[in-house]
Structure formats: C-alpha cells, structure tokens
Scaffold this motif. Structure first.
Motif, mmCIF file in Angstrom:
data_model
loop_
_atom_site.group_PDB
_atom_site.id
_atom_site.type_symbol
_atom_site.label_atom_id
_atom_site.label_comp_id
_atom_site.label_asym_id
_atom_site.label_seq_id
_atom_site.Cartn_x
_atom_site.Cartn_y
_atom_site.Cartn_z
ATOM 1 N N ALA A 58 -148.316 -71.738 -12.706
ATOM 2 C CA ALA A 58 -148.464 -70.751 -13.776
ATOM 3 C C ALA A 58 -147.428 -69.635 -13.611
ATOM 4 C CB ALA A 58 -149.877 -70.168 -13.759
ATOM 5 N N ALA A 59 -147.202 -69.221 -12.375
ATOM 6 C CA ALA A 59 -146.232 -68.145 -12.122
ATOM 7 C C ALA A 59 -144.835 -68.600 -12.540
ATOM 8 C CB ALA A 59 -146.252 -67.763 -10.646
ATOM 9 N N PHE A 60 -144.500 -69.858 -12.262
ATOM 10 C CA PHE A 60 -143.204 -70.409 -12.658
ATOM 11 C C PHE A 60 -143.037 -70.316 -14.169
ATOM 12 C CE2 PHE A 60 -140.955 -74.391 -14.007
ATOM 13 C CZ PHE A 60 -139.686 -73.971 -13.653
ATOM 14 N N MET A 110 -152.340 -63.479 -6.414
ATOM 15 C CA MET A 110 -151.273 -64.294 -5.842
ATOM 16 C C MET A 110 -150.249 -64.649 -6.927
ATOM 17 S SD MET A 110 -151.877 -68.008 -4.159
ATOM 18 C CE MET A 110 -151.243 -68.494 -2.590
ATOM 19 N N MET A 111 -150.747 -64.947 -8.117
ATOM 20 C CA MET A 111 -149.855 -65.308 -9.211
ATOM 21 C C MET A 111 -148.939 -64.140 -9.571
ATOM 22 S SD MET A 111 -150.844 -66.480 -13.034
ATOM 23 C CE MET A 111 -150.839 -64.804 -13.605
ATOM 24 N N PHE A 112 -149.523 -62.951 -9.626
ATOM 25 C CA PHE A 112 -148.742 -61.752 -9.928
ATOM 26 C C PHE A 112 -147.602 -61.590 -8.919
ATOM 27 C CE2 PHE A 112 -148.304 -57.056 -9.394
ATOM 28 C CZ PHE A 112 -147.670 -56.834 -10.597
ATOM 29 N N PHE A 113 -147.934 -61.794 -7.663
ATOM 30 C CA PHE A 113 -146.928 -61.699 -6.602
ATOM 31 C C PHE A 113 -145.807 -62.723 -6.815
ATOM 32 C CE2 PHE A 113 -145.166 -63.132 -2.626
ATOM 33 C CZ PHE A 113 -144.856 -61.959 -1.969
ATOM 34 N N PHE A 114 -146.192 -63.962 -7.110
ATOM 35 C CA PHE A 114 -145.183 -65.026 -7.304
ATOM 36 C C PHE A 114 -144.295 -64.747 -8.515
ATOM 37 C CE2 PHE A 114 -147.893 -68.367 -4.962
ATOM 38 C CZ PHE A 114 -147.214 -68.117 -3.787
ATOM 39 N N VAL A 115 -144.897 -64.237 -9.592
ATOM 40 C CA VAL A 115 -144.088 -63.934 -10.782
ATOM 41 C C VAL A 115 -142.993 -62.936 -10.408
ATOM 42 C CG1 VAL A 115 -144.096 -62.902 -13.079
ATOM 43 C CG2 VAL A 115 -145.937 -64.433 -12.419
ATOM 44 N N GLN A 116 -143.396 -61.888 -9.693
ATOM 45 C CA GLN A 116 -142.430 -60.882 -9.249
ATOM 46 C C GLN A 116 -141.323 -61.525 -8.423
ATOM 47 O OE1 GLN A 116 -142.716 -57.938 -10.557
ATOM 48 N NE2 GLN A 116 -144.062 -56.652 -9.321
ATOM 49 N N TYR A 117 -141.753 -62.355 -7.494
ATOM 50 C CA TYR A 117 -140.813 -62.965 -6.556
ATOM 51 C C TYR A 117 -139.864 -63.928 -7.268
ATOM 52 C CZ TYR A 117 -139.241 -65.000 -2.149
ATOM 53 O OH TYR A 117 -138.487 -65.410 -1.079
ATOM 54 N N ALA A 152 -146.620 -66.620 3.325
ATOM 55 C CA ALA A 152 -147.314 -65.344 3.479
ATOM 56 C C ALA A 152 -148.546 -65.280 2.596
ATOM 57 C CB ALA A 152 -146.369 -64.195 3.148
ATOM 58 N N GLN A 153 -148.383 -65.713 1.337
ATOM 59 C CA GLN A 153 -149.511 -65.643 0.416
ATOM 60 C C GLN A 153 -150.629 -66.601 0.821
ATOM 61 O OE1 GLN A 153 -150.143 -63.558 -2.345
ATOM 62 N NE2 GLN A 153 -148.592 -62.460 -1.187
ATOM 63 N N ILE A 154 -150.242 -67.772 1.332
ATOM 64 C CA ILE A 154 -151.261 -68.718 1.791
ATOM 65 C C ILE A 154 -152.040 -68.120 2.953
ATOM 66 C CG2 ILE A 154 -151.601 -70.922 2.958
ATOM 67 C CD1 ILE A 154 -149.486 -72.110 1.142
ATOM 68 N N VAL A 155 -151.317 -67.492 3.879
ATOM 69 C CA VAL A 155 -152.000 -66.891 5.024
ATOM 70 C C VAL A 155 -152.968 -65.803 4.542
ATOM 71 C CG1 VAL A 155 -151.674 -65.468 7.062
ATOM 72 C CG2 VAL A 155 -150.214 -67.435 6.701
ATOM 73 N N PHE A 156 -152.525 -64.992 3.574
ATOM 74 C CA PHE A 156 -153.406 -63.944 3.048
ATOM 75 C C PHE A 156 -154.665 -64.522 2.415
ATOM 76 C CE2 PHE A 156 -149.995 -60.680 3.052
ATOM 77 C CZ PHE A 156 -150.743 -59.704 3.676
ATOM 78 N N TRP A 157 -154.482 -65.542 1.631
ATOM 79 C CA TRP A 157 -155.632 -66.144 0.957
ATOM 80 C C TRP A 157 -156.569 -66.776 1.981
ATOM 81 C CZ3 TRP A 157 -155.367 -70.116 -3.714
ATOM 82 C CH2 TRP A 157 -156.545 -69.967 -4.468
ATOM 83 N N PHE A 158 -155.952 -67.419 2.967
ATOM 84 C CA PHE A 158 -156.724 -68.051 4.038
ATOM 85 C C PHE A 158 -157.629 -67.018 4.710
ATOM 86 C CE2 PHE A 158 -157.506 -69.551 8.299
ATOM 87 C CZ PHE A 158 -157.713 -70.910 8.140
ATOM 88 N N SER A 192 -144.534 -59.603 4.325
ATOM 89 C CA SER A 192 -144.820 -59.972 2.947
ATOM 90 C C SER A 192 -145.240 -58.731 2.158
ATOM 91 C CB SER A 192 -145.882 -61.035 2.871
ATOM 92 O OG SER A 192 -147.128 -60.455 3.095
ATOM 93 N N MET A 193 -145.785 -57.734 2.853
ATOM 94 C CA MET A 193 -146.079 -56.473 2.185
ATOM 95 C C MET A 193 -144.782 -55.821 1.735
ATOM 96 S SD MET A 193 -149.211 -55.778 2.012
ATOM 97 C CE MET A 193 -150.751 -55.364 2.771
ATOM 98 N N ALA A 194 -143.775 -55.935 2.588
ATOM 99 C CA ALA A 194 -142.515 -55.261 2.291
ATOM 100 C C ALA A 194 -141.761 -55.931 1.148
ATOM 101 C CB ALA A 194 -141.652 -55.209 3.536
ATOM 102 N N ILE A 195 -142.051 -57.226 0.885
ATOM 103 C CA ILE A 195 -141.315 -57.891 -0.186
ATOM 104 C C ILE A 195 -142.136 -58.006 -1.461
ATOM 105 C CG2 ILE A 195 -139.635 -59.190 1.173
ATOM 106 C CD1 ILE A 195 -141.517 -61.573 1.072
ATOM 107 N N THR A 196 -143.222 -57.247 -1.575
ATOM 108 C CA THR A 196 -143.991 -57.313 -2.806
ATOM 109 C C THR A 196 -143.253 -56.642 -3.951
ATOM 110 O OG1 THR A 196 -145.181 -55.412 -1.986
ATOM 111 C CG2 THR A 196 -146.328 -57.520 -1.909
ATOM 112 N N GLY A 197 -142.080 -56.087 -3.637
ATOM 113 C CA GLY A 197 -141.314 -55.464 -4.710
ATOM 114 C C GLY A 197 -141.777 -54.047 -4.995
ATOM 115 N N ILE A 198 -142.523 -53.477 -4.051
ATOM 116 C CA ILE A 198 -142.995 -52.110 -4.252
ATOM 117 C C ILE A 198 -141.887 -51.144 -3.877
ATOM 118 C CG2 ILE A 198 -144.582 -50.388 -3.359
ATOM 119 C CD1 ILE A 198 -146.348 -53.116 -2.980
ATOM 120 N N LYS A 199 -141.560 -50.297 -4.816
ATOM 121 C CA LYS A 199 -140.475 -49.361 -4.555
ATOM 122 C C LYS A 199 -141.033 -47.972 -4.295
ATOM 123 C CE LYS A 199 -136.798 -51.957 -6.248
ATOM 124 N NZ LYS A 199 -137.513 -53.080 -6.837
ATOM 125 N N GLY A 200 -140.449 -47.327 -3.317
ATOM 126 C CA GLY A 200 -140.931 -45.996 -2.941
ATOM 127 C C GLY A 200 -140.527 -44.942 -3.945
#
Lengths: 294, 302
Positions: free
Chosen positions: A108-110, A169-176, A213-219, A286-294
């Motif tokens: 879906a993210a794709f 997780m989908m939101f994260f993948f869309v960003q990525y 990273a996302q799999i580990v989080f969900w796990f 994976s927190m650092a690559i969520t695309g969150i900008k300071g």
C-alpha cells in the motif's frame, strides 16, 4: 601594558579551563546518576528473582545481593507457570501477523508513494485518521463479532486485524519510499515489469534497513501487547506471554512469592532484551530516519 | 490513446494495492465505530440481547439516557468523573517525561561524552521492556512493607499502592522513568538535524552552552516537542495497563479506558461503556485536529 594583557589572557584561559572541567563534571554526574536510576530497578529485579522469599520480603534490612543465588527459582517458575505455552502463543501471533501484515503494508505504501491514483491524498488521510480512534471505542463491537464467530479464547482476534496492515508503519514507508528515485521504476516499466513486479523486485529490496527496523518495532509491539490479549484470552492454554505474566502476581501457583514473580518477569522479557541488544542500531537509528526535522 | 490506457492500468493497480488496508479500515475502524455509536443509545446487554440492529432495536433504544447516566447517575457519574480526574492527573507524566528526555538528550548530544552509546541504550531500555513486567517490578519497588522506596526512605510506611494520591505519584514517577527514553531518542534525532552553522555563528558571538541551548536548540526542536506532547496526550488518554496491572484496579488509578472495559466487558453495560468511548473518541479527535491545525510541519505533504 603588554604584560598585563598577557596575564589577563592567561587568567581568562584558566577560567575557561575551570568552567570547562566544572561543566563536564556536572554533565557526568547527571548522566551517571540518571543511568544508575535507569539500571537499578532492573538489577533489583534480577537480584530479587535469585533470593529466597523471606530474603526478598525482608522488611528490616535492604540487601541487594542474595546470600545464596537461588537459581532454582527459575526452574520452579518454569514448572509452575505455562511460560512455554505463552511463548508458543505469542510467537504464533508474531509469525502469522508480521510477514503478511508487512507485505500488505509496504505494498500500500508503494502505491501511495510511487503510483498514480485518483483521490490518493484522500485515501491516505482516511487511513491515517484511523490512528486517532482509540482502541477502547472499537473493542465492544469487535468483541461481539468475534464472540459470534466463536473466536473468543482463540488467537484469531489478535491475528486477523494484523493481516490488513499497520497504518503507522505504512506512513513511515510512504515517507521513506518518496526518497527513492522514481527513475528506477520508470526503467523497469520500459523493460515490461508490471506494478507488482516493481514492488516485489525493486522496492522491497531497497527498503532494507528501514524494513528491518519497522519489523523489529512491530515485533516488540505485538510481544508487549496486553490490553486486547487480556480481554480476549481467559483460558490458560490460549494466553499470550504477557497475559500469563499479568496473572503471575495474583495466581497461577506463585502465591505471593516475590522471587518467583520477578523470575517470571525476567524470563518473559529475556527474548526481547536479546533482540534489543542484537538490533540496537535499528532501534536508535530508525527513529533518526523517520524524516523528522528539528 | 495508448498513454491513457496505461494510466488507467496504473490507477487500477494502485487502487488494488491499497485495497486490503482500506477493507481493514472499513471493517475494523468504521464498522466498529458505527456500532459503538449506535450502542451508546441503547441498553444493550450482550448476554440478554442477540441481533440488536435488525429486530429488537426498538425495544432497547434509550436515546441519550446513557450519556445522561454518565453525568448524573449517582454511581456511574461518580465513577466516570473519578476516571476522568485520574486520567488527567496521570497525564502529568507526559510533560515531565519530555522534560527529563530533553535534559538527557541535551547532555548526551556531545561526541566527547564517554560511554554515550551505552547510556543511550540504558535510557531507552524501558521502552522495549514489557509494560506488564515493568508494572510488576514497580509494584514491588513501591510495596509499603518491603519495597525499595520505603526502605530507602527508612520505613516511612507510606502506603504507595493503597492511597488515593500516593498511587498517582507512584504511577507518574514510574511513567516518567519509562517514557524518557523514547522522548530522548526523538530529541536526539532532532538535534542531529540542526545545522552546525547556527552554533558556529553563536560561537563567534561568544554565546555560552546554556545560551546556545535556549536560543538555538530548544526553539529548533519545537515541532518535536509539539509532536511528543500530542502523541503523549493521546496515548495517556488511553492508558489501561497502569490501572489493571500496577494498581490492580485500585480506585485511585482507574482510568477512562479502565472504566470502559469494566462497564462493558465486566458488567455487560454496553450502552454506558459505548457512550464513554464515544466521548473519549471525540476528545482524542479534537486533540489530533489541534495538532494538524497548529503544526504544518506534521501535516502530510506531497
């Protein structure tokens, strides 16, 4: 004249040095103190799990280390409590939900990130709006439906919703995925690859560490889930590890035996800590690559 | 001609790819929401009533009675208001945890600190620990007879787990301890994204460390602060494990979700539980909408 300037320069240098040392001393005191406060409860948990019950419930004196390490507590909790059954059920949920759920989510993210679709933003916002509905508001109707399907005290209520994907997780993948150049897919299209092939052969391999990273989080999320499992599972044979653990305090053979409760807590968390240590990089990065900008 | 055909194919594929999550959303979110909403206007008891929406809806319809009960019924309203009060007080752990996380992040955001990696791991450890295991552990730490806290305080005998106010203090303390690792990671990630140029310019102007933190770092982190606050509040409004495992149902720590669970699954009063859950959803949606309106950075943009 010149002399005094040099002197005052020297003095300001020493002042600088002193403040520098003082600053670092304060930083280290705060950090080490904080780290100890973080770590001490864990140490206490492990040490208590190795004490005898009178030792742990000693009201007169605070002792950290047991006189004799009672490793047999672990044997006892293993025998009295169905940890293996809990482990089996938890793992069963993990291995059914995660492969299917992740595949559906990334697909879906794709679509959201790379394909043309009328009303795409509307659909994305719609799905994301689901994240703000509290689970408690969905629980009762779902409980009724699962109960009419005879699925109470089975793992199905915990597995089925996962098959439809994981929106955060989908939101994260869309960003990525938006950061991955579209030209790769254009080229594949010219070579005659269908959209599904583009997703499976090009996009999925490119997700690499983000996927892990996302799999580990969900796990970890599924492993630690408590609310839904505790509502749906009341039969010992079907309980997940967390539900069994939640009951440890009051029941299943441990009585009020503190060391046994702590041993159970250690045992049920151990797999997670091993995963955390092995995949430490993923958790932090994976927190650092969520695309969150300071 | 050929191009538009290709486009249509792409639209169809794209739609099929998002179809499964959409079906899940329709079934598990929209469907459930709709039924919760309808239940809240009935005196549905799942033990007594079957198939409420096609045959007996007229018999169990009570209009706004269940909402009225929440606010005026002697017993229910007392419990409901108490649950709201408890939930709100426990929310204090959100800003406190953020403050602690920001402090740790600021201290750790320095390459010269020896052992910063291990410390980071330690601070984040509670976030990957089982909430149930941590609650059992903290129950033991706060035990009034042989708990660590009272031992350290030289046997004050404070009954942390029984007292109406003390149990909240205990939960807030525990949640700050458990939550600061997550906020620390987010703040650290944000700090990595702040350009070095600002700090170099500040160095030339002779700013000290504290000035740099308050004039550059903290203002640059406001979007993260805002995000953490919103996510923390939304999560805090839905807290349940604290009531169930840590407090073992103690009245001083019963939260709104605990109230919903107790009235619904425990007492089969679906109408009352659903009315409370509808109100909770409205509040959470309002909080989320505030987030979208005030923080453009978090809105999803093309």
């Amino acid at each position: 004249m010149e002399n005094t300037t040099i002197q005052s320069n020297n003095r300001s240098e020493t002042v600088k040095k002193v403040t520098h040392i003082a600053t670092y001393t304060i930083i280290y005191i705060l950090l080490i103190g904080g780290s100890l406060m973080m770590f001490f409860p864990y140490l206490w948990m492990v040490m208590t799990s190795l004490k005898t019950n009178p030792e742990a419930a000693n009201t007169l004196q605070l002792t950290l280390f047991p006189k004799v390490f009672q490793w047999k507590n672990y044997v006892e909790v293993w025998q009295k409590v169905d940890i293996l059954i809990g482990l089996k059920n938890t793992v069963l949920i993990e291995i059914s939900v995660i492969p299917v759920g992740t595949f559906v989510t990334a697909m879906a993210a794709f679509s959201f990130a790379k394909l043309k679709l009328i009303g795409k933003n509307f659909f994305l916002l719609l799905l994301m709006s689901g994240m703000m509905v509290p689970y408690a508001a969905l629980l009762l109707p779902q409980y009724r439906v699962f109960s009419s399907l005879n699925m109470i005290d089975t793992l199905w209520p915990l597995i089925l919703p996962g098959f439809f994907g994981n929106i955060s997780m989908m939101f994260f993948f869309v960003q990525y995925m938006r950061g991955i150049p579209s030209s790769l897919f254009e080229a594949a299209k010219i070579d005659g690859a269908g959209y599904f092939a583009q997703y499976v052969r090009i996009m999925l391999p490119l997700l690499g560490p983000a996927l892990a990273a996302q799999i580990v989080f969900w796990f970890v999320g599924i492993w630690n889930d408590y609310f839904a499992p505790s509502v749906y599972l009341s039969v010992n044979e079907e309980m997940t590890l967390q539900v069994i653990l939640g009951k440890l305090n009051s029941s299943i053979g441990t009585g009020n035996n503190l060391p046994l409760v702590m041993a159970g807590a250690v045992l049920s968390s151990l797999p997670l800590y091993i995963i955390y240590i092995c995949f430490q990089r993923f958790f932090i990065e994976s927190m650092a690559i969520t695309g969150i900008k300071g | 001609m050929k191009r538009s055909k290709l486009d249509r194919k792409e639209h169809i594929a794209a739609f099929l790819f998002i179809l499964i999550p959409l079906i899940g959303f329709a079934l598990f979110t929209v469907g459930s929401m709709f039924f919760s909403f309808m239940y809240s206007f009935t005196k549905l008891n799942p033990i007594k009533h079957y198939d409420p929406f096609f045959s007996i809806i007229g018999d169990i319809w009570v209009g706004f009675d269940k909402y009225k009960d929440l606010f005026t019924h002697e017993l229910h309203s007392e419990r409901f208001f108490r649950a709201i009060g408890n939930t709100l007080v426990l929310l204090l752990s959100v800003p406190l945890g953020m403050l602690a996380g920001l402090l740790v992040a600021a201290l750790l955001n320095n390459r010269k600190i020896v052992g910063s990696k291990i410390m980071r791991m330690l601070f984040y450890l509670p976030a990957v620990s089982s909430a149930v295991a941590m609650n059992l552990l903290w129950r033991f730490v706060f035990n009034h007879e042989y708990g660590l806290i009272n031992m350290l305080l030289h046997n004050t005998g404070l009954k942390w787990l029984d007292d109406y106010a003390l149990i909240k203090t205990a939960i807030i303390f525990k949640n700050v301890w458990g939550g600061l690792g997550g906020t620390m990671i987010m703040y650290l990630a944000g700090m990595l994204n702040i350009s070095r140029d600002y700090y170099e310019a500040a160095d030339i102007d002779g700013a000290n460390g504290l000035q740099k933190f308050f004039r550059i770092t903290f203002p640059m982190l406001t979007p993260i602060t805002f995000y953490l606050l919103i996510v923390g509040v939304i999560g805090g409004l839905q807290s349940y494990v604290d009531s169930d495992v840590f407090a073992q149902g103690n009245v001083g720590a019963q939260t709104i979700v605990y109230f919903i669970w107790k009235r619904g699954i425990g007492e089969w009063n679906y109408g009352l539980a659903s009315a409370a859950s509808v109100l909770l959803s409205v509040v959470i949606m309002a909080v989320t909408i505030v987030q979208f309106r005030f923080s453009n950075r978090w809105v999803f943009e093309e």
